[in-house]
Write an enzyme that holds these catalytic residues in place. Structure first.
Site, PDB file in Angstrom:
ATOM      1  N   GLU A  44       0.874  -1.137  -0.062  1.00 28.47           N
ATOM      2  CA  GLU A  44      -0.056   0.060   0.277  1.00 28.47           C
ATOM      3  C   GLU A  44       0.798   1.422   0.013  1.00 28.47           C
ATOM      4  O   GLU A  44       1.794   1.442   0.947  1.00 28.47           O
ATOM      5  CB  GLU A  44      -0.703   0.105   1.201  1.00 28.47           C
ATOM      6  CG  GLU A  44      -1.496   1.264   1.538  1.00 28.47           C
ATOM      7  CD  GLU A  44      -2.250   1.241   2.827  1.00 28.47           C
ATOM      8  OE1 GLU A  44      -2.246   2.337   3.386  1.00 28.47           O
ATOM      9  OE2 GLU A  44      -2.543   0.336   3.563  1.00 28.47           O
ATOM     10  N   LYS A 133     -10.558  -2.334   8.323  1.00 30.22           N
ATOM     11  CA  LYS A 133      -9.113  -2.003   9.027  1.00 30.22           C
ATOM     12  C   LYS A 133      -9.429  -1.301  10.234  1.00 30.22           C
ATOM     13  O   LYS A 133     -10.217  -0.234  10.316  1.00 30.22           O
ATOM     14  CB  LYS A 133      -8.505  -0.990   8.144  1.00 30.22           C
ATOM     15  CG  LYS A 133      -7.433  -0.244   8.641  1.00 30.22           C
ATOM     16  CD  LYS A 133      -6.897   0.849   7.695  1.00 30.22           C
ATOM     17  CE  LYS A 133      -6.170   1.927   8.226  1.00 30.22           C
ATOM     18  NZ  LYS A 133      -5.507   2.956   7.367  1.00 30.22           N
TER      19      LYS A 133
END
Length: 211
Positions: A44, A133
Site C-alpha cells: 500500500e 481496517k
C-alpha cells in the site's frame, strides 16, 4: 480488475500489508522487491507520500498481477478514480466513508475502509467493503476485536492497523485478526531496501510462529 475472491487469496500468501508511507517513486520498486522476497504479497502506498500515483504506476508496471498494489489514506471518490487510472487495485481508507467504498467497487477495486465502532463496521460492510481496517489499533485492544467478531458476519476479515510490530501481533491473532497493516515497523522514509528486507523477515517469521 481486483481478484474476484477478495482479499483472502492475498492474505493467504502473507497476512501482512506493507504500508510504505513516505516512499518515493525512485525507490519504491527496489523496496517492494525486498518485500516480495520476504513473502509479502500486498503493498500500500499512502496518498500522502511523495508523488504516490507515480509509485503505484511503477509498482503496477514492475509486478503486474504478482502482487496486490494499492493506495492508502484514500479520502474521496476522486482519489479512487486516480488510483484506478494509475493501476492500483486496492483502496484503503483511515475512516469509515461509504462513498469511497462504493467508488472502489464501481471501479472493480478491493476496498478496506477504516472503522473503530460496531456502527462503522456494519455501515462499511453494507457499502460493499471486502475487509475492515481497525484503526487506530493503538486505541483498541484484542478484547475489543474478539467482541466485535462475535457480532460481525461470519468470515469478516478485520485487519488491525496502527502500532503493530513483531512483539504485539500474537494477542491480536488469537482474537481473530485476519492480518495486519504494518507501517513504520516495516518501512520508514530513508530505509534502504536492505533495511526493509530485515524488518520484513522479522515480521514474517513472527506472524508464522504466532499463528
Amino acid at each position: 480488475m481486483a481478484d474476484s475472491h477478495g482479499l483472502a487469496p492475498w492474505l493467504g500468501r502473507c497476512r501482512l500489508i506493507a504500508i510504505l508511507r513516505g516512499v518515493r517513486p525512485d525507490e519504491v520498486v527496489g523496496i517492494t522487491l525486498a518485500l516480495q522476497a520476504a513473502g509479502l504479497a500486498i503493498v500500500e502506498v499512502p496518498l500522502n507520500s511523495p508523488d504516490p500515483l507515480a509509485s503505484i504506476g511503477a509498482l503496477t508496471e514492475a509486478f503486474g498481477d504478482r502482487l496486490l498494489i494499492g493506495a492508502g489514506t484514500v479520502m474521496s471518490p476522486a482519489d479512487v478514480a486516480a488510483v484506478a487510472k494509475a493501476g492500483g487495485r486496492l483502496i484503503v481508507t483511515p475512516h469509515a466513508d461509504a462513498a469511497v467504498v462504493r467508488a472502489a467497487k464501481q471501479h472493480g477495486l478491493l476496498a478496506v475502509p477504516g472503522f473503530f465502532t460496531p456502527a462503522e463496521a456494519f455501515a462499511m460492510l453494507d457499502a460493499g467493503a471486502d475487509a475492515l481496517k481497525l484503526f487506530p489499533a493503538e486505541g483498541a485492544n484484542p478484547a475489543m476485536l474478539r467482541a466485535m467478531r462475535a457480532v460481525l458476519p461470519a468470515g469478516t476479515q478485520v485487519l488491525p492497523v496502527g502500532g503493530i510490530e513483531a512483539g504485539n501481533m500474537q494477542p491480536w491473532l488469537a482474537a481473530g485478526a485476519a492480518g495486519f497493516g504494518v507501517g513504520s515497523s516495516i518501512y520508514k522514509p530513508g530505509d534502504s531496501a536492505e533495511v526493509v528486507a530485515g524488518k520484513a523477515a522479522l515480521l514474517v517469521q513472527r506472524i508464522i510462529t504466532s499463528s
